[in-house]
Design an enzyme around this catalytic site. Sequence first.
Site, mmCIF file in Angstrom:
data_model
loop_
_atom_site.group_PDB
_atom_site.id
_atom_site.type_symbol
_atom_site.label_atom_id
_atom_site.label_comp_id
_atom_site.label_asym_id
_atom_site.label_seq_id
_atom_site.Cartn_x
_atom_site.Cartn_y
_atom_site.Cartn_z
ATOM 1 N N ARG A 190 -32.449 50.345 -11.285
ATOM 2 C CA ARG A 190 -31.419 51.168 -11.712
ATOM 3 C C ARG A 190 -30.835 52.252 -10.632
ATOM 4 N NH1 ARG A 190 -30.347 52.846 -17.381
ATOM 5 N NH2 ARG A 190 -33.179 52.516 -17.547
ATOM 6 N N ASN A 213 -28.236 48.499 -17.497
ATOM 7 C CA ASN A 213 -29.226 47.503 -17.956
ATOM 8 C C ASN A 213 -28.484 46.284 -18.865
ATOM 9 O OD1 ASN A 213 -31.692 47.818 -16.629
ATOM 10 N ND2 ASN A 213 -32.659 48.704 -17.711
#
Length: 91
Positions: A20, A38
């Site tokens: 990320r 996520n």
Amino acid sequence: MTAKHVTIDVYGLVQGVGFRYMTFTYAQKYGIVGSVANQSDGSVHIEAQGPTEQLMAFMEVIKRGPSQFAHVNHIEVKEQPLDQYSKFSIQ
């Protein structure tokens, strides 16, 4: 310049390996707006919108992942209608 909006679902070893953060960093570099998060199934979901050429370069980086610890098995890309994003965020 033509803009596009896509969703990108990334599968493989992509959580807990800086994926990320890498996505955020390259979104900033390429002028992409949207978000990265996520998912409960272990995948990463990306909303990405920007100029077509920059978006294509961004997706090439996504296919590789952030490090030797990440492993991208495959990605699924779907084109979406343009949205009103103003920045890129990590969720």
